[in-house]
Design a protein around this motif. Structure first.
Motif, PDB file in Angstrom:
ATOM      1  N   SER A   1      54.579  15.160  38.000  1.00  0.00           N
ATOM      2  CA  SER A   1      53.564  15.346  39.038  1.00  0.00           C
ATOM      3  C   SER A   1      52.313  14.513  38.781  1.00  0.00           C
ATOM      4  O   SER A   1      51.332  14.607  39.522  1.00  0.00           O
ATOM      5  CB  SER A   1      53.192  16.832  39.153  1.00  0.00           C
ATOM      6  OG  SER A   1      52.638  17.299  37.939  1.00  0.00           O
ATOM      7  N   GLY A   2      52.324  13.700  37.723  1.00  0.00           N
ATOM      8  CA  GLY A   2      51.196  12.813  37.456  1.00  0.00           C
ATOM      9  C   GLY A   2      50.072  13.446  36.665  1.00  0.00           C
ATOM     10  O   GLY A   2      48.928  12.983  36.717  1.00  0.00           O
ATOM     11  N   ASN A   3      50.391  14.498  35.908  1.00  0.00           N
ATOM     12  CA  ASN A   3      49.375  15.194  35.115  1.00  0.00           C
ATOM     13  C   ASN A   3      49.831  15.316  33.668  1.00  0.00           C
ATOM     14  O   ASN A   3      51.041  15.273  33.374  1.00  0.00           O
ATOM     15  CB  ASN A   3      49.113  16.597  35.676  1.00  0.00           C
ATOM     16  CG  ASN A   3      48.563  16.556  37.091  1.00  0.00           C
ATOM     17  OD1 ASN A   3      47.433  16.156  37.313  1.00  0.00           O
ATOM     18  ND2 ASN A   3      49.379  16.970  38.055  1.00  0.00           N
ATOM     19  N   ALA A   4      48.841  15.473  32.787  1.00  0.00           N
ATOM     20  CA  ALA A   4      49.147  15.724  31.377  1.00  0.00           C
ATOM     21  C   ALA A   4      48.056  16.645  30.818  1.00  0.00           C
ATOM     22  O   ALA A   4      46.881  16.542  31.195  1.00  0.00           O
ATOM     23  CB  ALA A   4      49.204  14.428  30.587  1.00  0.00           C
ATOM     24  N   THR A   5      48.462  17.544  29.942  1.00  0.00           N
ATOM     25  CA  THR A   5      47.515  18.468  29.306  1.00  0.00           C
ATOM     26  C   THR A   5      47.783  18.477  27.810  1.00  0.00           C
ATOM     27  O   THR A   5      48.956  18.518  27.385  1.00  0.00           O
ATOM     28  CB  THR A   5      47.666  19.889  29.871  1.00  0.00           C
ATOM     29  OG1 THR A   5      47.418  19.862  31.277  1.00  0.00           O
ATOM     30  CG2 THR A   5      46.681  20.844  29.208  1.00  0.00           C
ATOM     31  N   ILE A   6      46.712  18.409  27.029  1.00  0.00           N
ATOM     32  CA  ILE A   6      46.865  18.486  25.579  1.00  0.00           C
ATOM     33  C   ILE A   6      46.131  19.737  25.079  1.00  0.00           C
ATOM     34  O   ILE A   6      45.388  20.394  25.825  1.00  0.00           O
ATOM     35  CB  ILE A   6      46.295  17.239  24.872  1.00  0.00           C
ATOM     36  CG1 ILE A   6      44.775  17.160  25.048  1.00  0.00           C
ATOM     37  CG2 ILE A   6      46.960  15.967  25.381  1.00  0.00           C
ATOM     38  CD1 ILE A   6      44.094  16.126  24.148  1.00  0.00           C
ATOM     39  N   THR A   7      46.339  20.024  23.822  1.00  0.00           N
ATOM     40  CA  THR A   7      45.577  21.096  23.159  1.00  0.00           C
ATOM     41  C   THR A   7      44.743  20.465  22.056  1.00  0.00           C
ATOM     42  O   THR A   7      45.035  19.363  21.564  1.00  0.00           O
ATOM     43  CB  THR A   7      46.508  22.154  22.554  1.00  0.00           C
ATOM     44  OG1 THR A   7      47.299  21.536  21.530  1.00  0.00           O
ATOM     45  CG2 THR A   7      47.421  22.743  23.626  1.00  0.00           C
ATOM     46  N   ALA A   8      43.711  21.161  21.640  1.00  0.00           N
ATOM     47  CA  ALA A   8      42.881  20.661  20.549  1.00  0.00           C
ATOM     48  C   ALA A   8      43.700  20.509  19.270  1.00  0.00           C
ATOM     49  O   ALA A   8      43.469  19.603  18.459  1.00  0.00           O
ATOM     50  CB  ALA A   8      41.692  21.598  20.324  1.00  0.00           C
ATOM     51  N   ALA A   9      44.673  21.385  19.112  1.00  0.00           N
ATOM     52  CA  ALA A   9      45.494  21.336  17.901  1.00  0.00           C
ATOM     53  C   ALA A   9      46.262  20.026  17.779  1.00  0.00           C
ATOM     54  O   ALA A   9      46.560  19.566  16.675  1.00  0.00           O
ATOM     55  CB  ALA A   9      46.459  22.516  17.897  1.00  0.00           C
ATOM     56  N   GLN A  10      46.569  19.378  18.937  1.00  0.00           N
ATOM     57  CA  GLN A  10      47.343  18.139  18.890  1.00  0.00           C
ATOM     58  C   GLN A  10      46.553  16.973  18.298  1.00  0.00           C
ATOM     59  O   GLN A  10      47.139  16.030  17.775  1.00  0.00           O
ATOM     60  CB  GLN A  10      47.821  17.773  20.300  1.00  0.00           C
ATOM     61  CG  GLN A  10      48.937  18.654  20.819  1.00  0.00           C
ATOM     62  CD  GLN A  10      49.310  18.283  22.236  1.00  0.00           C
ATOM     63  OE1 GLN A  10      48.758  18.813  23.186  1.00  0.00           O
ATOM     64  NE2 GLN A  10      50.247  17.351  22.375  1.00  0.00           N
ATOM     65  N   ILE A  11      45.244  17.014  18.399  1.00  0.00           N
ATOM     66  CA  ILE A  11      44.443  15.931  17.818  1.00  0.00           C
ATOM     67  C   ILE A  11      43.736  16.374  16.529  1.00  0.00           C
ATOM     68  O   ILE A  11      42.968  15.621  15.943  1.00  0.00           O
ATOM     69  CB  ILE A  11      43.407  15.382  18.831  1.00  0.00           C
ATOM     70  CG1 ILE A  11      42.457  16.478  19.321  1.00  0.00           C
ATOM     71  CG2 ILE A  11      44.114  14.714  20.008  1.00  0.00           C
ATOM     72  CD1 ILE A  11      41.302  15.955  20.175  1.00  0.00           C
TER      73      ILE A  11
END
Length: 200
Positions: A10-20
């Motif tokens: 759908s053209g969106n992405a979500t990350i979490t703080a833990a991923q960085i």
């Protein structure tokens, strides 16, 4: 730590703080870890500096910057040869456009258009006439007269039909009559019955 994230369908992405977060520690305890940006669209394609903020239980704060690289969804696969995919940065989606070439109208009864799906062919993605005009049969008798049948209501439509008929041998009226069919194509009586008999 830096990460690369691909947009979803759908053209969106979500990350979490833990991923960085790459192992932040504190001599007390960590109360919270937050990222300055977690939601992304195609407008964020490429590298994005995201601040990681870590707060301990005493209210001490430290920050660090990570690079979040956003990549577009993969282009659609399995497209028809006449279709083209273009990325739409307004909707953050791939748009597929194109229409199949229209089959040509047959102008001959033997026309047989087939759509070429062989991508190694010079006529790839076009309609190709596979039909061929029937070859006129070779005459085997002097009376043969082949005509091509263009009457689409006829059972012999689109074929060569022999309209000629063998001349009927005349009925002998004299005892010496001897009719022979003239097969000499240089003769003025070619392909007719000629009386070879003579009265005694």
């Amino acid at each position: 730590q830096n990460i690369t994230v691909q947009l979803d369908a759908s053209g969106n992405a979500t990350i979490t703080a833990a991923q960085i977060n790459n192992g932040s520690t504190d001599n007390c305890a960590i109360a919270s870890i937050a990222a300055s940006q977690i939601d992304f669209t195609c407008a964020d394609e490429g590298d994005n500096n995201v601040t990681l903020t870590v707060t301990d239980t005493n209210g001490n704060v430290d920050t660090c910057t990570a690079v979040v690289t956003i990549t577009l969804q993969d282009a659609p696969t399995g497209l028809e040869c006449w279709e083209t995919a273009n990325y739409n940065y307004t909707t953050c989606m791939w748009d597929v456009s194109g229409t199949q070439p229209v089959e040509p109208t047959a102008t001959n009864c033997w026309d047989d258009y087939q759509f070429d799906t062989n991508d190694t062919s010079p006529t790839y993605c076009t309609w190709v006439n596979q039909g061929t005009e029937p070859i006129e049969p070779a005459a085997t008798n002097c009376w043969d007269n082949y005509q091509f049948d263009t009457d689409d209501t006829s059972p012999t439509y689109c074929t060569w039909v022999n309209q000629g008929t063998e001349p009927i041998e005349p009925v002998a009226t004299n005892c010496w009559d001897d009719y022979q069919l003239d097969n000499d194509d240089t003769s003025p009586t070619y392909c007719t019955w000629v009386n070879q008999g003579t009265e005694p």
